[in-house]
Design a protein around this motif. Sequence first.
Motif, PDB file in Angstrom:
ATOM      1  N   ARG A  35       0.795  -1.238  -0.022  1.00 41.76           N
ATOM      2  CA  ARG A  35       0.037   0.088  -0.078  1.00 41.76           C
ATOM      3  C   ARG A  35       1.031   1.275   0.034  1.00 41.76           C
ATOM      4  O   ARG A  35       0.776   2.405  -0.535  1.00 41.76           O
ATOM      5  CB  ARG A  35      -0.800  -0.173   1.081  1.00 41.76           C
ATOM      6  CG  ARG A  35      -2.050  -0.826   1.067  1.00 41.76           C
ATOM      7  CD  ARG A  35      -2.804  -0.919   2.489  1.00 41.76           C
ATOM      8  NE  ARG A  35      -3.470   0.156   2.936  1.00 41.76           N
ATOM      9  CZ  ARG A  35      -4.616   0.797   2.430  1.00 41.76           C
ATOM     10  NH1 ARG A  35      -5.362   0.013   1.650  1.00 41.76           N
ATOM     11  NH2 ARG A  35      -5.118   1.803   2.831  1.00 41.76           N
TER      12      ARG A  35
ATOM     13  N   ILE B 278      -0.257   7.464   3.845  1.00 35.57           N
ATOM     14  CA  ILE B 278      -0.029   6.206   3.509  1.00 35.57           C
ATOM     15  C   ILE B 278       1.299   6.075   3.083  1.00 35.57           C
ATOM     16  O   ILE B 278       2.122   4.907   3.632  1.00 35.57           O
ATOM     17  CB  ILE B 278      -1.185   5.361   2.652  1.00 35.57           C
ATOM     18  CG1 ILE B 278      -2.526   5.488   3.375  1.00 35.57           C
ATOM     19  CG2 ILE B 278      -0.734   4.046   2.277  1.00 35.57           C
ATOM     20  CD1 ILE B 278      -3.643   5.025   2.415  1.00 35.57           C
TER      21      ILE B 278
ATOM     22  N   THR C 148      -4.835  -3.494  -5.122  1.00 35.11           N
ATOM     23  CA  THR C 148      -4.332  -2.463  -4.323  1.00 35.11           C
ATOM     24  C   THR C 148      -4.947  -1.026  -4.874  1.00 35.11           C
ATOM     25  O   THR C 148      -5.657  -0.410  -3.937  1.00 35.11           O
ATOM     26  CB  THR C 148      -3.049  -2.118  -4.201  1.00 35.11           C
ATOM     27  OG1 THR C 148      -2.353  -3.295  -3.458  1.00 35.11           O
ATOM     28  CG2 THR C 148      -2.505  -1.178  -2.790  1.00 35.11           C
TER      29      THR C 148
ATOM     30  N   ALA D  83       0.983   3.860  -3.092  1.00 27.03           N
ATOM     31  CA  ALA D  83       0.645   5.341  -2.724  1.00 27.03           C
ATOM     32  C   ALA D  83       1.698   6.048  -3.155  1.00 27.03           C
ATOM     33  O   ALA D  83       1.590   7.479  -3.595  1.00 27.03           O
ATOM     34  CB  ALA D  83       0.181   5.599  -1.383  1.00 27.03           C
TER      35      ALA D  83
ATOM     36  N   PHE E 125      -7.898   0.979  -2.859  1.00 28.36           N
ATOM     37  CA  PHE E 125      -7.996   2.404  -2.663  1.00 28.36           C
ATOM     38  C   PHE E 125      -9.365   3.116  -3.505  1.00 28.36           C
ATOM     39  O   PHE E 125      -9.696   3.829  -2.678  1.00 28.36           O
ATOM     40  CB  PHE E 125      -6.828   2.931  -3.504  1.00 28.36           C
ATOM     41  CG  PHE E 125      -5.622   2.837  -2.890  1.00 28.36           C
ATOM     42  CD1 PHE E 125      -5.346   2.303  -1.501  1.00 28.36           C
ATOM     43  CD2 PHE E 125      -4.170   3.281  -3.513  1.00 28.36           C
ATOM     44  CE1 PHE E 125      -3.960   1.968  -0.768  1.00 28.36           C
ATOM     45  CE2 PHE E 125      -3.003   3.179  -2.918  1.00 28.36           C
ATOM     46  CZ  PHE E 125      -2.824   2.679  -1.727  1.00 28.36           C
TER      47      PHE E 125
END
Length: 234
Positions: free
Chosen positions: A156, A230, A202, A160, A206
Amino acid sequence: MAAQREVSKGEVIQELDRLWGPLNEEQQKLLASSMTLHKYKKNEILYKDSESPNELMFLIFGKVKIYKDGIGGRNQILRVIKPSECFAYRAFFANEDYKTAGSALESCMVALIPMTTVVSILKKNYNLSIYFIRHLSKELGASDDRTVNLTQKHIRGRLAEALIFLRDSYGLEEDGSTLSIYLSREDLANLSNMTTSNAIRTLSAFANEKLIAIDGRKIKLMNEQELQRISELG
């Protein structure tokens, strides 16, 4: 520097004068006589790993990825190039063959300048020496940061970070939230050092959390503050 249109050598030299300069008349004439302009189609290779570096590349418009083949043939995207950036010259100064490859993320135009021309100007222009020292130093610092982030952050955090990195590199569209670059899921995974399936999962997570909105390859950043958090938490 320019949108996707015809660009003259004169315009390119003006931009190089801004970045490298000031360049005197002799240096500008040398660039004009030795420089060539080339257009590349999406996914076309600009240079390959293990080739000999003979030319500096200057991106006029479009987007380029610098990558390296990894284990099992999976690419790792090391960085992305944006207009008015020079690239593909480090190996020449290191007196070695290319250790990476470059290809077009979308249609682009590149100015190719023989390294012999670059060296000739370097010997007479202190400003160009400073430009390369500064540029290589920034790249080294960014490379150090990415090495730590890609090896220590969780999935993650890596994804990000990649989204924030793309925002900072290419900006946003007129709506102020959609990334101005449309990467395939595979390219996004290669930028984030994860498998394509993990990138897809992922991204979906999100989207479910309302951090982003997805429309094909378009990604809209809905909560940049939380994505930044994040990324920093890893």
